[in-house]
Enzyme design. Structure first.
Site, PDB file in Angstrom:
ATOM      1  N   ASP A  22      67.918  85.020  46.836  1.00 52.11           N
ATOM      2  CA  ASP A  22      67.377  83.828  46.200  1.00 52.11           C
ATOM      3  C   ASP A  22      66.936  84.185  44.782  1.00 52.11           C
ATOM      4  O   ASP A  22      66.046  85.018  44.596  1.00 52.11           O
ATOM      5  CB  ASP A  22      66.194  83.321  47.042  1.00 52.11           C
ATOM      6  N   ASP A  25      71.538  78.772  43.603  1.00 48.22           N
ATOM      7  CA  ASP A  25      70.759  80.008  43.406  1.00 48.22           C
ATOM      8  C   ASP A  25      70.379  80.707  44.711  1.00 48.22           C
ATOM      9  O   ASP A  25      69.452  81.502  44.742  1.00 48.22           O
ATOM     10  CB  ASP A  25      69.487  79.694  42.604  1.00 48.22           C
ATOM     11  N   GLU A  26      71.097  80.404  45.774  1.00 48.21           N
ATOM     12  CA  GLU A  26      70.671  80.903  47.086  1.00 48.21           C
ATOM     13  C   GLU A  26      71.877  81.101  48.001  1.00 48.21           C
ATOM     14  O   GLU A  26      72.776  80.271  48.028  1.00 48.21           O
ATOM     15  CB  GLU A  26      69.744  79.827  47.668  1.00 48.21           C
TER      16      GLU A  26
HETATM   17 MG   LIG Z   1      65.499  80.186  44.015  1.00 48.59          MG
END
Ligand SMILES: [Mg+2]
Length: 350
Positions: free
Chosen positions: A10, A104-105
């Site tokens: 993350d 983003d993960e």
């Molecule tokens: Mg994040």
């Protein structure tokens, strides 16, 4: 079957980190990506801004009040997508078993890698820092729920592993809101009968859980708080629709209330579109009446969008055209016809 080795990665305060990367004068400052206007939303903010209580999905107006010195930056989604692609290129050097959760993960399954998950986690963390210049947190465990919990543990720039033997001690003191799949509303209801921590929740038998969570959800949560989560990685990236619905405690029939509830959900769904870099074309509302009869109404827009105002107009149009002559017990809204947002317009934040 071998115990799985799952990583959850993350990026830390992703959009804000990219802004700080591209403009070094932003380093160490409260950067709020989003707009402070009336309809504006905070997409992400830097850790310096979080100290003031600012967080994602908050109204820009409130963020401005909490953090008057905050520097509001207009999102540059094209740039974030570019950086995200670089990060995923690094992840693909580790394995092809990747579930992309959002820009983003991601989850990685490294069960069959010849390197240990800790070595891989350090390598990912170091490579992202060195090659791109931003930080990423990595959680390691034997299932998705625990890996995600672990990535959050030492954020930002953290690496943390949850081992099987540590599970009871790690889980027990946690607030029930940390349980993935247990919503805020359910948490409030559980609080009202004195259940605040996972330890409290562990005392509940299946019947009690089922009363609060419904049969399907309760089995999942029952296992999850015992460290069991067999969900496989979802290696496909596309989702057909985003939706939310709610059952009313009391039957209602007021259109303004329905609009208010649906707008709140629409806000979340539009935010999710933006976060996953997608656009939708069809808005559908669902109404279930007291006698369990059900109707759905859809409206397809002329073009794909993630603009909250356009989506809201479609929703209001659908509600206004409803004939309501019975009490309503459930309303829901979903967005479908979802595509990657290529020609990006950042309308939601403008
Ligand atoms: Mg994040």
């Amino acid at each position: 079957m071998a115990e799985r080795k799952i990583l959850h990665v993350d990026l830390d305060a992703f959009f804000a980190s990219v802004e700080q990367l591209d403009d070094p004068s932003f380093k160490g400052k409260p950067i709020i990506v989003g707009s402070s206007s009336k309809r504006g939303v905070v997409a992400t903010c830097s850790y310096e801004a979080r100290k003031y209580g600012v967080h994602s999905a908050m109204s820009g107006l409130i963020a401005k009040k909490l953090c008057p010195n905050g520097i509001f930056v207009k999102p540059r989604m094209d740039r974030y997508v570019e950086i995200s692609k670089e990060v995923f290129r690094i992840l693909h050097e580790v394995t092809e078993h990747i579930e992309r959760v959002s820009i983003d993960e991601a989850y990685l399954d490294v069960t069959y890698s010849d390197r240990s998950p800790c070595i891989i986690a350090s390598w990912i963390n170091a490579s992202v820092k060195k090659r791109i210049g931003i930080t990423i947190s990595v959680g390691i465990s034997y299932n998705k729920f625990l890996a995600k919990l672990a990535s959050d543990w030492n954020k930002p720039d953290g690496i943390f592993e949850i081992l099987p033997n540590d599970v009871p001690n790690i889980l027990k003191p946690l607030n029930i809101t940390k349980v993935h799949g247990l919503g805020k509303k359910t948490a409030v209801r559980l609080n009202s009968i004195g259940i605040f921590t996972i330890s409290d929740l562990l005392q509940c038998d299946r019947q009690t859980l089922s009363y609060f969570l419904g049969k399907l959800r309760s089995d999942e949560i029952y296992n999850r708080i015992r460290g069991i989560d067999n969900r496989p990685l979802n290696l496909k990236t596309s989702r057909k629709s985003y939706g939310r619905e709610t059952t009313f405690e009391e039957d209602i029939r007021s259109k303004p209330i329905i609009k208010e509830v649906l707008l709140q959900y629409l806000f979340e769904l539009a935010f999710k579109l933006v976060k996953t870099n997608k656009s939708a074309k069809t808005v559908t509302i669902k109404i279930k009446f007291e006698d369990f009869s059900q109707i759905t109404r859809s409206h397809s827009l002329l073009s794909y969008t993630n603009n909250l105002q356009i989506l809201e107009e479609a929703m209001i149009h659908l509600v206004d055209n409803l004939t309501i002559n019975k009490k309503i017990r459930l309303v829901g809204i979903s967005l479908s016809n979802i595509v990657d947002h290529k020609n990006y317009q950042l309308s939601m934040f403008d």
